[in-house]
Design a protein around this motif. Structure first.
Motif, PDB file in Angstrom:
ATOM      1  N   GLU A  18       0.843  -1.201   0.000  1.00 35.62           N
ATOM      2  CA  GLU A  18       0.000   0.000   0.000  1.00 35.62           C
ATOM      3  C   GLU A  18       0.873   1.242   0.000  1.00 35.62           C
ATOM      4  O   GLU A  18       2.079   1.189   0.174  1.00 35.62           O
ATOM      5  N   GLU A  19       0.193   2.383  -0.110  1.00 33.58           N
ATOM      6  CA  GLU A  19       0.866   3.665   0.090  1.00 33.58           C
ATOM      7  C   GLU A  19       1.106   3.872   1.582  1.00 33.58           C
ATOM      8  O   GLU A  19       0.295   3.456   2.410  1.00 33.58           O
ATOM      9  N   PRO A  20       2.222   4.534   1.916  1.00 30.95           N
ATOM     10  CA  PRO A  20       2.439   4.811   3.340  1.00 30.95           C
ATOM     11  C   PRO A  20       1.334   5.706   3.896  1.00 30.95           C
ATOM     12  O   PRO A  20       0.923   6.660   3.243  1.00 30.95           O
ATOM     13  N   LYS A  21       0.865   5.383   5.072  1.00 33.77           N
ATOM     14  CA  LYS A  21      -0.218   6.158   5.684  1.00 33.77           C
ATOM     15  C   LYS A  21       0.080   6.390   7.152  1.00 33.77           C
ATOM     16  O   LYS A  21       0.628   5.540   7.840  1.00 33.77           O
ATOM     17  N   ILE A  22      -0.366   7.565   7.600  1.00 34.22           N
ATOM     18  CA  ILE A  22      -0.385   7.844   9.041  1.00 34.22           C
ATOM     19  C   ILE A  22      -1.837   7.834   9.473  1.00 34.22           C
ATOM     20  O   ILE A  22      -2.689   8.426   8.836  1.00 34.22           O
ATOM     21  N   TYR A  23      -2.088   7.192  10.580  1.00 34.57           N
ATOM     22  CA  TYR A  23      -3.446   7.106  11.084  1.00 34.57           C
ATOM     23  C   TYR A  23      -3.661   8.147  12.176  1.00 34.57           C
ATOM     24  O   TYR A  23      -2.776   8.434  12.974  1.00 34.57           O
ATOM     25  N   VAL A  49      -4.039  12.035   5.908  1.00 37.44           N
ATOM     26  CA  VAL A  49      -2.682  12.471   6.126  1.00 37.44           C
ATOM     27  C   VAL A  49      -2.714  13.899   6.587  1.00 37.44           C
ATOM     28  O   VAL A  49      -3.102  14.798   5.853  1.00 37.44           O
TER      29      VAL A  49
ATOM     30  N   ILE B  32       1.174   6.778  14.471  1.00 43.55           N
ATOM     31  CA  ILE B  32       0.710   5.447  14.070  1.00 43.55           C
ATOM     32  C   ILE B  32       0.748   5.358  12.555  1.00 43.55           C
ATOM     33  O   ILE B  32       0.227   6.235  11.858  1.00 43.55           O
ATOM     34  N   GLY B  33       1.352   4.296  12.062  1.00 41.46           N
ATOM     35  CA  GLY B  33       1.434   4.154  10.606  1.00 41.46           C
ATOM     36  C   GLY B  33       1.150   2.729  10.172  1.00 41.46           C
ATOM     37  O   GLY B  33       1.023   1.821  11.000  1.00 41.46           O
ATOM     38  N   ASN B  34       1.041   2.559   8.857  1.00 43.19           N
ATOM     39  CA  ASN B  34       0.808   1.212   8.342  1.00 43.19           C
ATOM     40  C   ASN B  34       2.150   0.529   8.035  1.00 43.19           C
ATOM     41  O   ASN B  34       3.233   1.113   8.206  1.00 43.19           O
ATOM     42  N   SER B  36       3.494  -0.247   5.275  1.00 45.25           N
ATOM     43  CA  SER B  36       4.222   0.431   4.200  1.00 45.25           C
ATOM     44  C   SER B  36       5.012   1.615   4.745  1.00 45.25           C
ATOM     45  O   SER B  36       6.153   1.865   4.341  1.00 45.25           O
ATOM     46  N   LEU B  37       4.430   2.330   5.670  1.00 46.76           N
ATOM     47  CA  LEU B  37       5.141   3.458   6.269  1.00 46.76           C
ATOM     48  C   LEU B  37       6.335   2.974   7.073  1.00 46.76           C
ATOM     49  O   LEU B  37       7.425   3.558   7.025  1.00 46.76           O
ATOM     50  N   SER B  40       9.012   2.099   4.715  1.00 43.21           N
ATOM     51  CA  SER B  40       9.587   3.306   4.099  1.00 43.21           C
ATOM     52  C   SER B  40      10.555   3.991   5.061  1.00 43.21           C
ATOM     53  O   SER B  40      11.625   4.451   4.656  1.00 43.21           O
ATOM     54  N   LEU B 440      -2.835  12.830  15.939  1.00 43.67           N
ATOM     55  CA  LEU B 440      -2.008  12.434  14.793  1.00 43.67           C
ATOM     56  C   LEU B 440      -0.577  12.151  15.215  1.00 43.67           C
ATOM     57  O   LEU B 440       0.023  11.157  14.820  1.00 43.67           O
TER      58      LEU B 440
END
Lengths: 467, 447
Positions: A18-23, A49, B32-34, B36-37, B40, B440
């Motif tokens: 997936e694309e990198p995401k911040i929750y 984001v 918090i990230g997924n 993929s993050l 990266s 965030l």
């Protein structure tokens, strides 16, 4: 136990493409009992984001139950426990003392905040108006302070030792203040007199002091209790002073001589509150033993024991006509009893979860009952119906970043009551929006129609009709 | 080298499916990230020099997230042990019979510290204070009993230390750990002669009375509450130490709320009962630590609203340290019988771990004989020396936790009985910080 391996490293899983995401955590449910898997599933996570948290939906309004005083969360009067609430003799003001170290004065019954008196670093345990309504005495963890109501000015601080003051009360003739302390004593103080005093004249300027504080104004100390004195109360005829203590007893003292008159010993545990009836013929006491006892004065004979669902009675008070007694308890229940029958008329509840009532008081006209809660709220109830009216609100007690709006409604008595809701709440028909979305900014806009309107909160709060 | 350092400073903590808490403790940054993050960030850390930019994550570069921080330095490594605090265990007697007492206080034949040991211990530390120009000297009272029960020695020690401190023009702090079950006379003395205190108090009256009864099974709450009110009335700085047992763990938050409502401590320390002394026979250990974690976080929220610091020693989010405890560095801790120990919990020769932590003894000739090699071994215990802790995000917050609680009875091997609590609480505290700061990102501006 497995060796912890949390160091940053590559993770091989389906999510890696997936694309990198911040929750963002919108609302973390404080159910820390959930395991890791469940932890975030039930919290409202928005993928985004660096997105803002603005929402255009109107949050659900907590229904106001007549017998349950449920204010919307965060509509608080204080930022600490409300320890003491007291109406002024004319019923136009309410004073509230809190563990947030402030005393607030509210216009009643509108519920509008008039003044905040900063009290330093001490907890306020008790507040009491003088009979002439000009002064307010406040009992702190280390002293008693006297304030002038009209100006909010601190007149004097009475302090003789390090004991905490649990209760203060003015004598009916306005001459004395009695205080109950944690050193097991009661102290009687002289009240400052109102008198213009020239303090000095310098360079054509004359300074005045309005209140003459007598030096050494402690008159005497009453000893007799063996534990903390939680509550003191003068009889309306001024002849007696009642004191309730952790030693399970109530003592009656002749005033102004200070001689012990009687000791009443029927409570099983600590006595937290005492209050005389308006005709001085009865005394009510509330105790850790979950009961309220009614005593005949001056015989000291126990008339009645009232026991409902309440646990640990923190506060009792008579209505002005002597026909009702209200009690506030540790298990979040206010009970209103009819006299002389002792019949339980009303059972009123606050919000649940770690809540309790520290103080209750009737308005002098008998139309309202006010209650101070642990959850920082002050609730107003209509009497004798028991209908919940509103929570008093101070915008300064809101968490940073939160917003609220206010509207006023005229009740059947012709009195204007102020209500506070979270921003975006719908308003009932006939309500006049007095939004204060940005603290300090007030915009009053009459409704354009008699249909429902709602307040939006942007930079300036406006009232617009719902289509 | 720099890359390795950076990778050792950033942690990814699984939260849920495809969600990780990414935490850089030395920078004080968390979000918090997924997956993929996480990957990266891993790649960015490994790529030397080349800036990898993604529009959405510019903020990480703005925060200097990818610049390594120097590791916390142990300030005592260079200086070695320099005592500026003398801690006296005055007695093994107690007027309470706490259900979880690690010292089973009151059950052993009476022992009290003699004046000679107390005086010579104070002299010993004053000498160290003068030698190293320490800015302040501390006199403290601790141990497996209530120090006020050796009243004569307590007051003489305070007077003597004050006299020495005045002569040498060194400020003196006087503190200690007490049960608060005091007479008026003791209370007045403490208020007038001490600078701060730690009081053991378990909160709600029924909890206090259940877990900390007075001798004869009497209620201790009224008198201890009176002490606390008196301290509040005098604006005296004190902290409260609460011990949580299996019987009352589900009331932890309620007890903290009660304390915050009724008293004014500067801080509240919450500790689960540990398997020592009466805690073993009374089954005080918490069976379900998730209940403890849940209750702690509720209590944390309550205390925070009332502006009271609540903490648990294994999860100090604001601390970045390589040492859990300074007992071997600065505190000269002397037991009732005159043994010098590097652990506050080894109350005396009856303690099974005593011999492991005793590094010296009173010679009776006005001095102490110290086994410097043995002391050095305890002194050298920093989190960098504990292999178990190297890849854990808590390492600089709990610093390997308390030595006596995490080593086997024989002294060999690391037995992290509190690790799960430490990890979970640190994690939830970080998440709470993220929530409080807008949901965030959390940046700890204290670091």
């Amino acid at each position: 136990m497995k060796v912890p391996r949390f160091q940053m490293q590559r993770i091989y899983s389906d999510g890696s493409k997936e694309e990198p995401k911040i929750y963002k955590i919108r609302d973390i449910q404080t159910d820390w009992r959930m395991g890791r898997r469940g932890f975030l599933l039930t919290s409202a996570i928005g993928t985004g984001v660096l997105s803002s948290c603005a929402t255009t939906t109107i949050p659900p309004q907590t229904p106001q139950n007549e017998r349950t005083g449920s204010c919307t969360e965060e509509i608080n009067a204080h930022t600490g426990i409300v320890q003491s609430v007291r109406f002024s003799p004319d019923g136009r003001l309410l004073a509230s003392g809190s563990s947030d170290n402030t005393i607030k004065l509210w216009e009643m019954p509108a519920g509008k905040l008039l003044k905040t008196l900063e009290a330093g670093k001490s907890i306020i345990n008790s507040v009491c108006f003088s009979p002439d309504g000009k002064l307010l005495a406040s009992g702190f963890s280390d002293s008693i302070k006297l304030w002038e109501i009209s100006t909010g000015k601190l007149i004097t601080t009475l302090k003789r030792n390090w004991s905490a003051v649990k209760s203060v009360c003015f004598s009916p003739d306005n001459k004395y203040i009695a205080s109950g302390l944690t050193d097991n004593t009661i102290k009687l103080w002289e009240v400052p007199t109102e008198k213009l005093i020239i303090t000095d004249t310098l360079a054509r300027r004359t300074n005045f002091e309005k209140w003459e504080v007598p030096p050494g104004n402690l008159i005497y100390t009453l000893e007799g209790h063996s534990k903390t004195v939680n509550s003191v109360c003068f009889s309306p005829d001024g002849k007696l002073l009642a004191s309730g203590s952790d030693d399970n007893s109530i003592k009656l003292w002749e005033m102004p001589a200070g001689k012990l008159f009687k000791t009443l010993k029927k409570h099983k545990y600590d006595v937290y509150s005492v209050c005389f009836s308006p005709d001085s013929m009865q005394l009510a006491s509330g105790s850790l033993d979950d009961t309220i006892k009614l005593w005949d004065i001056p015989s000291g004979k126990l008339i009645k024991t009232l026991k409902g669902q309440s646990e640990r009675i923190n506060s009792v008070c008579f209505s002005a006509d002597g026909k009702l007694i209200a009690s506030g308890s540790d298990n979040n229940i206010i009970e209103v009893w009819e006299l002389p029958t002792g019949k339980l008329l009303l059972s009123l509840k606050g919000n649940s979860n770690y809540n309790y009532i520290k103080s209750v008081d009737f308005s002098p006209d008998g139309r309202f009952l006010v209650s101070g809660f642990r959850d920082y709220t002050i609730k107003l109830w209509e009497m004798p119906s028991g209908k919940f009216i509103t929570c008093l609100f101070d915008p300064a007690a809101l968490e940073r970043g939160k917003k609220a709006n206010q509207y006023t409604v005229t009740n059947e008595y012709g009195q204007v009551i102020t209500f506070t809701m979270p921003c975006g709440s719908p308003l009932p028909p006939g309500a006049i929006c007095t939004c204060d979305c940005v603290p300090g900014t007030l915009y009053v806009a009459p409704p354009k129609s008699r249909t429902s309107t709602f307040c939006t909160c942007d930079k300036i709060c406006t009232c617009v009709p719902i289509k | 080298m720099e890359t390795d350092n950076l990778l050792r400073q950033i942690f990814s903590i699984p939260l849920d499916e495809n969600k990780y808490l990414i935490y850089a403790p030395l920078k004080g940054i968390a979000f918090i990230g997924n997956v993929s993050l996480v990957n990266s960030i891993f790649e960015q850390c490994r790529s030397s020099g080349a800036l990898w930019k993604t529009e959405n994550l510019d903020f990480l570069h703005q925060l200097n997230f990818f610049l390594p921080e120097p590791f916390p330095v142990d300030e005592y490594k260079q200086s070695g042990t320099q005592y500026d605090a003398v801690i006296l265990f005055l007695t093994n007697q107690c007027n309470l019979r706490c259900s979880y007492c690690y010292a089973s206080s009151g059950e052993y034949p009476r022992k009290t510290m003699s004046w000679e040991i107390a005086r010579d211990a104070i002299d010993y530390v004053m000498e160290s204070v003068r030698l190293h120009n320490a800015p302040v000297m501390t006199l403290g009272f601790h141990g497996g009993g209530e120090p006020t029960l050796n009243w004569n020695i307590l007051t003489r020690s305070v007077d003597y230390a004050r006299c020495l401190a005045d002569k040498n023009r060194v400020p003196l702090q006087v503190s200690g750990s007490f049960n608060g079950y005091w007479s008026r006379k003791i209370l007045k003395y403490i208020l007038n002669n001490f600078t701060e205190l730690s009081l053991s108090f378990d909160g709600l009256p029924e909890v206090q009375n259940l877990q900390r009864p007075a001798m004869g099974n009497k209620e201790s709450y009224p008198r201890v509450a009176e002490t606390l009110h008196a301290l509040d009335g005098a604006d005296f700085p004190y902290g409260i130490r609460m011990t949580i047992t299996n019987d009352t763990v589900d009331r932890l938050a309620e007890s903290v709320a009660f304390i915050c409502d009724n008293f004014h401590p500067q801080k509240i320390q919450v500790e689960p009962a540990f398997a020592e002394g009466r805690a073993i026979e009374n089954h005080s250990l918490i069976k379900d630590i998730r209940v403890f974690i849940d209750q702690f976080m509720r209590a944390y929220s309550i205390a925070e609203k009332q502006k009271v610091t609540l903490f648990y020693s294994g999860a100090r989010l604001n601390a970045l340290t390589t040492r859990f405890c300074l007992a071997a560095c600065r505190a000269f801790v002397v037991t009732t019988e005159g043994d010098v120990t590097t652990c506050f919990e080894t109350y005396g020769r009856e303690h099974p771990a005593g011999p492991r932590f005793f590094v010296g003894t009173y010679t009776g000739n006005g001095g102490f004989e110290i086994n410097t090699e043995k002391r050095q071994k305890h002194f050298s215990r920093t989190v960098d020396e504990i292999p178990f802790c190297q890849n854990c995000y808590c390492k600089w917050h709990c610093a390997g936790d308390c030595e006596i609680k995490t080593t086997a009875a024989s002294g060999d091997g690391f037995q992290p009985s509190r690790c799960l609590i430490n990890q979970e609480l640190i994690k939830y505290l970080i998440l709470d910080k993220i929530k409080q700061n807008g949901g965030l990102l959390w940046v700890n501006h204290h670091q």
